[in-house]
Scaffold this active site. Sequence first.
Site, PDB file in Angstrom:
ATOM      1  N   ASP A   4     -11.723  15.182  18.554  1.00 29.61           N
ATOM      2  CA  ASP A   4     -11.183  14.232  17.902  1.00 29.61           C
ATOM      3  C   ASP A   4     -10.327  15.598  17.232  1.00 29.61           C
ATOM      4  O   ASP A   4     -10.332  16.631  16.073  1.00 29.61           O
ATOM      5  CB  ASP A   4     -11.798  13.522  18.128  1.00 29.61           C
ATOM      6  N   ASP A  63      -8.350  12.870  14.139  1.00 30.71           N
ATOM      7  CA  ASP A  63      -8.882  12.142  12.258  1.00 30.71           C
ATOM      8  C   ASP A  63     -10.813  12.304  12.478  1.00 30.71           C
ATOM      9  O   ASP A  63     -11.086  11.978  13.156  1.00 30.71           O
ATOM     10  CB  ASP A  63      -8.201  11.000  12.281  1.00 30.71           C
TER      11      ASP A  63
END
Length: 278
Positions: free
Chosen positions: A12, A14
């Site tokens: 991922d 953020d």
Amino acid sequence: MSAESIECWLTDMDGVLVREQEPLPGAAELLEQWRRADLPYLVLTNNSIYTARDLAARLRNSGLVVPEERIWTSALATAKFLANQVDPHANTRGTCFVVGEAGLTTALHEAGFIMSEVDPDYVVVGETRNYSFEAITRAVRLIRDGARFISTNPDATGPSPEGVLPATGAITSLITKATGRKPYVVGKPNPMMFRSALNRLGAHSMHTAMIGDRMDTDIIAGMEAGMHTVLVMSGVSSRADIADYPFRPNRIIDGVHELLDEPLNGDDEDPLDSRGGA
């Protein structure tokens, strides 16, 4: 799965590599480590606003070097999914009415779709900062007339410097209430997004790890896709949150700096320690 057996990485963005446009400790070094080792990887995001090129530039401004071909968004996953849904023997291209931004429309164009407000095959809803009542009304009418309802992701809210903003999931809920139809959601936590990323890399889930900061999207989707899962504490999840779920990640770490072959800032802790793993 041991760290040595991992041949590919999904991560991922953020809360794992960046937080509020600032790189997190070890992120730049980990990306360089993968580059040096020639390990296939993709940076994933549910945000469908930006193109991969846009996101590569934004990451570069944060000090992280990620080529655009190493970025996989919910918009790209949605376009790939819809392209596979189109009848290959049809004489016409698929058509879409889009509520979203350039990241989504660009991905759909590149997948061969035509944007249309007249009897489209699909209504596709993604992230945007400019939701209009007119566009939502049009989407409702088209879905009621038979267009298939697709959403890039289920996220109900998104962050901003001023506080939370309504996001894709909030808008699709409004449309569902008006039409009685629920969308098919392509992005996390649908493991389809991860499987499409694996296909993009030509990788197998058995030898791939997923790094994320959310139990309810990254970890559950990674688990359901058959991957080794790594939960970081540098994003939204805390160790206390883990007990709320009936599943666990394979490994829990404070941040991606713990995945480095060489400790960061003189930290002599074993970076391959699977502290907290199931």
